[in-house]
Design a protein around this motif. Structure first.
Motif, PDB file in Angstrom:
ATOM      1  N   ARG A  62       0.832  -1.212   0.000  1.00 14.39           N
ATOM      2  CA  ARG A  62       0.000   0.000   0.000  1.00 14.39           C
ATOM      3  C   ARG A  62       0.859   1.252   0.000  1.00 14.39           C
ATOM      4  N   ILE A  63       1.943   1.221   0.780  1.00 14.28           N
ATOM      5  CA  ILE A  63       2.838   2.377   0.840  1.00 14.28           C
ATOM      6  C   ILE A  63       3.504   2.611  -0.516  1.00 14.28           C
ATOM      7  N   GLU A  64       3.939   1.547  -1.154  1.00 15.80           N
ATOM      8  CA  GLU A  64       4.553   1.680  -2.487  1.00 15.80           C
ATOM      9  C   GLU A  64       3.560   2.266  -3.483  1.00 15.80           C
ATOM     10  N   ARG A  65       2.296   1.851  -3.391  1.00 22.99           N
ATOM     11  CA  ARG A  65       1.274   2.415  -4.276  1.00 22.99           C
ATOM     12  C   ARG A  65       1.108   3.913  -4.027  1.00 22.99           C
ATOM     13  N   LEU A  66       1.075   4.300  -2.738  1.00 22.57           N
ATOM     14  CA  LEU A  66       0.911   5.720  -2.411  1.00 22.57           C
ATOM     15  C   LEU A  66       2.078   6.559  -2.922  1.00 22.57           C
ATOM     16  N   LYS A  67       3.271   5.983  -2.935  1.00 25.88           N
ATOM     17  CA  LYS A  67       4.460   6.717  -3.362  1.00 25.88           C
ATOM     18  C   LYS A  67       4.619   6.764  -4.883  1.00 25.88           C
ATOM     19  N   ASN A  68       3.900   5.909  -5.600  1.00 28.01           N
ATOM     20  CA  ASN A  68       4.042   5.845  -7.045  1.00 28.01           C
ATOM     21  C   ASN A  68       3.471   7.118  -7.678  1.00 28.01           C
ATOM     22  N   HIS A  72      -3.244   7.072  -9.697  1.00 26.81           N
ATOM     23  CA  HIS A  72      -4.348   7.976 -10.045  1.00 26.81           C
ATOM     24  C   HIS A  72      -5.060   8.521  -8.806  1.00 26.81           C
ATOM     25  N   SER A  73      -5.204   7.675  -7.777  1.00 24.90           N
ATOM     26  CA  SER A  73      -5.931   8.102  -6.575  1.00 24.90           C
ATOM     27  C   SER A  73      -5.191   9.186  -5.800  1.00 24.90           C
ATOM     28  N   GLN A  74      -3.966   9.493  -6.193  1.00 20.32           N
ATOM     29  CA  GLN A  74      -3.199  10.506  -5.471  1.00 20.32           C
ATOM     30  C   GLN A  74      -2.939  11.757  -6.310  1.00 20.32           C
ATOM     31  N   HIS A  75      -3.838  12.016  -7.276  1.00 18.89           N
ATOM     32  CA  HIS A  75      -3.787  13.247  -8.075  1.00 18.89           C
ATOM     33  C   HIS A  75      -5.112  13.953  -7.909  1.00 18.89           C
ATOM     34  N   PRO A  76      -5.241  14.931  -7.043  1.00 17.58           N
ATOM     35  CA  PRO A  76      -4.220  15.488  -6.146  1.00 17.58           C
ATOM     36  C   PRO A  76      -3.947  14.547  -4.962  1.00 17.58           C
ATOM     37  N   ALA A  77      -2.853  14.819  -4.284  1.00 23.76           N
ATOM     38  CA  ALA A  77      -2.423  13.986  -3.163  1.00 23.76           C
ATOM     39  C   ALA A  77      -3.371  14.118  -1.973  1.00 23.76           C
ATOM     40  N   SER A  78      -3.485  13.037  -1.221  1.00 16.62           N
ATOM     41  CA  SER A  78      -4.281  13.021   0.011  1.00 16.62           C
ATOM     42  C   SER A  78      -3.415  13.464   1.183  1.00 16.62           C
ATOM     43  N   HIS A  79      -4.057  14.096   2.159  1.00 15.12           N
ATOM     44  CA  HIS A  79      -3.394  14.507   3.397  1.00 15.12           C
ATOM     45  C   HIS A  79      -4.296  14.110   4.558  1.00 15.12           C
ATOM     46  N   SER A  80      -3.687  13.894   5.718  1.00 12.90           N
ATOM     47  CA  SER A  80      -4.493  13.498   6.869  1.00 12.90           C
ATOM     48  C   SER A  80      -4.149  14.321   8.095  1.00 12.90           C
ATOM     49  N   GLN A  81      -5.100  14.342   9.022  1.00 12.04           N
ATOM     50  CA  GLN A  81      -4.895  14.956  10.333  1.00 12.04           C
ATOM     51  C   GLN A  81      -5.589  14.079  11.360  1.00 12.04           C
ATOM     52  N   HIS A  82      -4.803  13.580  12.310  1.00  8.51           N
ATOM     53  CA  HIS A  82      -5.341  12.779  13.410  1.00  8.51           C
ATOM     54  C   HIS A  82      -5.483  13.679  14.636  1.00  8.51           C
ATOM     55  N   ILE A 152     -10.975   5.219   1.404  1.00  7.13           N
ATOM     56  CA  ILE A 152     -10.029   5.816   2.337  1.00  7.13           C
ATOM     57  C   ILE A 152      -8.648   5.580   1.722  1.00  7.13           C
ATOM     58  N   GLN A 153      -7.946   6.658   1.408  1.00  2.72           N
ATOM     59  CA  GLN A 153      -6.686   6.532   0.671  1.00  2.72           C
ATOM     60  C   GLN A 153      -5.481   6.262   1.575  1.00  2.72           C
ATOM     61  N   LEU A 154      -5.488   6.846   2.773  1.00  2.00           N
ATOM     62  CA  LEU A 154      -4.332   6.766   3.657  1.00  2.00           C
ATOM     63  C   LEU A 154      -4.603   5.779   4.776  1.00  2.00           C
ATOM     64  N   PHE A 155      -3.856   5.880   5.857  1.00  3.54           N
ATOM     65  CA  PHE A 155      -4.018   4.973   6.989  1.00  3.54           C
ATOM     66  C   PHE A 155      -4.706   5.707   8.122  1.00  3.54           C
TER      67      PHE A 155
END
Length: 156
Positions: A62-68, A72-82, A152-155
C-alpha cells in the motif's frame, strides 16, 4: 523508552507527515493493521469480513502504491490529520512486555476539495523491544463502521 501513550501520538504524527516508511518501521515483524467491518463488536478478523486486515507485506505494498507518481488516486495527493484523545492503558503484561492501549480519535482525510471525517477508537497492542515499542496490532474501531464508506486513501 518513551511512554506507550506518547508512542501512539508519535505514530499519528508520522502518518500526518506522510512518513509511511517510518510508520511501517514501527510494526513488529508479526504486526497487523486491522479495521473491523463491524467496529468494536467484531471479535476477530477471521470469522467476519474486515475493511482492512493487513500484515507488514500488504502494508508495504500500500505504501509503495501511495508513493508511485502514477497512482491515479493521489492526483491530487491526500493529506491526513489525526486528533487524539489521551490514550488509556487497558492492560499491561510485564511477563510478555505487551501493553494494550485505547485511544479515541477523529481522523480527517483531505484530497482536493473533498474531506472525509471519521471517528472511532484505536486499540494498540504494543510489545516492548530493545529498540523501543513495536506495534503487534493496531485495531481501528470506526464509530459507524457498518455504513457505506467512501474510499479511504491513507491509513486511519
Amino acid at each position: 523508552m518513551m511512554a506507550p501513550e506518547d508512542f501512539v501520538a508519535a505514530e499519528a504524527a508520522l502518518l500526518d507527515a506522510g512518513r509511511f516508511d517510518d510508520w511501517l518501521a514501527l510494526f513488529a515483524e508479526d504486526g497487523h493493521y486491522w479495521v473491523p467491518l463491524q467496529g468494536a463488536a467484531q471479535a476477530d478478523p477471521v470469522s467476519h469480513n474486515s475493511i482492512a486486515y493487513e500484515d507488514r507485506l500488504l502494508l508495504q505494498l500500500r505504501i509503495e502504491r501511495l508513493k508511485n507518481p502514477r497512482a491515479h488516486s493521489q492526483h491530487p495527493a491526500s493529506h491526513s490529520q489525526h486528533v487524539l484523545q489521551r490514550s488509556r492503558i487497558e492492560r499491561e503484561d510485564d511477563g510478555s512486555g505487551e501493553v494494550l492501549l485505547h485511544t479515541p480519535f477523529l481522523y480527517v482525510e483531505s484530497r482536493g476539495e473533498q474531506q472525509l471525517l471519521l471517528a472511532g477508537s484505536y486499540r494498540h497492542r504494543l510489545v516492548r523491544t530493545e529498540a523501543g515499542w513495536a506495534i503487534r496490532q493496531k485495531r481501528v474501531d470506526l464509530l459507524n463502521a457498518g455504513r457505506a464508506l467512501p474510499a479511504i486513501q491513507l491509513f486511519i
